[in-house]
Design a protein around this motif. Sequence first.
Motif, PDB file in Angstrom:
ATOM      1  N   THR A   1       0.870  -1.171   0.000  1.00  0.00           N
ATOM      2  CA  THR A   1       0.000   0.000   0.000  1.00  0.00           C
ATOM      3  C   THR A   1       0.901   1.213   0.000  1.00  0.00           C
ATOM      4  O   THR A   1       2.067   1.145   0.376  1.00  0.00           O
ATOM      5  CB  THR A   1      -0.930   0.058   1.227  1.00  0.00           C
ATOM      6  N   THR A   2       0.363   2.291  -0.410  1.00  0.00           N
ATOM      7  CA  THR A   2       1.159   3.496  -0.511  1.00  0.00           C
ATOM      8  C   THR A   2       0.430   4.627   0.189  1.00  0.00           C
ATOM      9  O   THR A   2      -0.792   4.657   0.212  1.00  0.00           O
ATOM     10  CB  THR A   2       1.432   3.829  -1.982  1.00  0.00           C
TER      11      THR A   2
ATOM     12  N   PHE B   1      -5.557   2.254  -7.802  1.00  0.00           N
ATOM     13  CA  PHE B   1      -5.563   1.023  -7.030  1.00  0.00           C
ATOM     14  C   PHE B   1      -6.531   0.026  -7.642  1.00  0.00           C
ATOM     15  O   PHE B   1      -7.471   0.385  -8.353  1.00  0.00           O
ATOM     16  CB  PHE B   1      -5.882   1.272  -5.554  1.00  0.00           C
ATOM     17  N   ASN B   2      -6.245  -1.242  -7.379  1.00  0.00           N
ATOM     18  CA  ASN B   2      -7.076  -2.335  -7.871  1.00  0.00           C
ATOM     19  C   ASN B   2      -7.144  -3.375  -6.770  1.00  0.00           C
ATOM     20  O   ASN B   2      -6.115  -3.778  -6.219  1.00  0.00           O
ATOM     21  CB  ASN B   2      -6.468  -2.936  -9.140  1.00  0.00           C
ATOM     22  N   ILE B   3      -8.358  -3.804  -6.453  1.00  0.00           N
ATOM     23  CA  ILE B   3      -8.578  -4.853  -5.457  1.00  0.00           C
ATOM     24  C   ILE B   3      -9.402  -5.942  -6.144  1.00  0.00           C
ATOM     25  O   ILE B   3     -10.432  -5.659  -6.746  1.00  0.00           O
ATOM     26  CB  ILE B   3      -9.320  -4.300  -4.224  1.00  0.00           C
ATOM     27  N   ARG B   4      -8.929  -7.169  -6.063  1.00  0.00           N
ATOM     28  CA  ARG B   4      -9.614  -8.296  -6.710  1.00  0.00           C
ATOM     29  C   ARG B   4     -10.078  -9.284  -5.645  1.00  0.00           C
ATOM     30  O   ARG B   4      -9.330  -9.618  -4.737  1.00  0.00           O
ATOM     31  CB  ARG B   4      -8.684  -8.990  -7.692  1.00  0.00           C
ATOM     32  N   TYR B   5     -11.324  -9.725  -5.790  1.00  0.00           N
ATOM     33  CA  TYR B   5     -11.872 -10.754  -4.908  1.00  0.00           C
ATOM     34  C   TYR B   5     -11.714 -12.091  -5.605  1.00  0.00           C
ATOM     35  O   TYR B   5     -12.246 -12.310  -6.692  1.00  0.00           O
ATOM     36  CB  TYR B   5     -13.352 -10.482  -4.627  1.00  0.00           C
TER      37      TYR B   5
ATOM     38  N   MET C   1       1.389   5.116  -6.881  1.00  0.00           N
ATOM     39  CA  MET C   1       1.350   6.585  -7.002  1.00  0.00           C
ATOM     40  C   MET C   1       2.401   7.042  -8.007  1.00  0.00           C
ATOM     41  O   MET C   1       3.495   6.489  -8.069  1.00  0.00           O
ATOM     42  CB  MET C   1       1.651   7.255  -5.654  1.00  0.00           C
ATOM     43  N   TRP C   2       2.028   8.041  -8.826  1.00  0.00           N
ATOM     44  CA  TRP C   2       2.952   8.647  -9.775  1.00  0.00           C
ATOM     45  C   TRP C   2       3.024  10.148  -9.491  1.00  0.00           C
ATOM     46  O   TRP C   2       2.009  10.783  -9.223  1.00  0.00           O
ATOM     47  CB  TRP C   2       2.452   8.485 -11.218  1.00  0.00           C
TER      48      TRP C   2
END
Length: 103
Positions: free
Chosen positions: A71-72, A82-86, A97-98
């Motif tokens: 995490t940032t 961000f991407n969260i996959r179930y 972050m860029w």
Amino acid sequence: MKLPVVETLATNRVVAMDANKVYRFTLENELEISLIAPHDKTVTNEYQGSFDTGDVAPTVTWPEGVVWDATTNSVTNSHGEFNIRYTGGKFFGVALMWNLPTK
């Protein structure tokens, strides 16, 4: 398949994200994210979002129960994704972050 985009304004400081939508957050000082449980567990369920920061880095509270690659913390003048996959009964996420050019 195209995912619908959900524009979320800075006045929405607490956001419950639904699966398979892309959230575009406009931030002020803070954002708290939670996840709505997937409705259909026979398909891949993803929670995607992005935001830009300005001269002040907002506080982002990430959802509980996510196994993160990393995490940032939000920083000033940056773009975050961000991407969260179930999958397999668990949530797995990555956030990046860029730096954005400043004037």
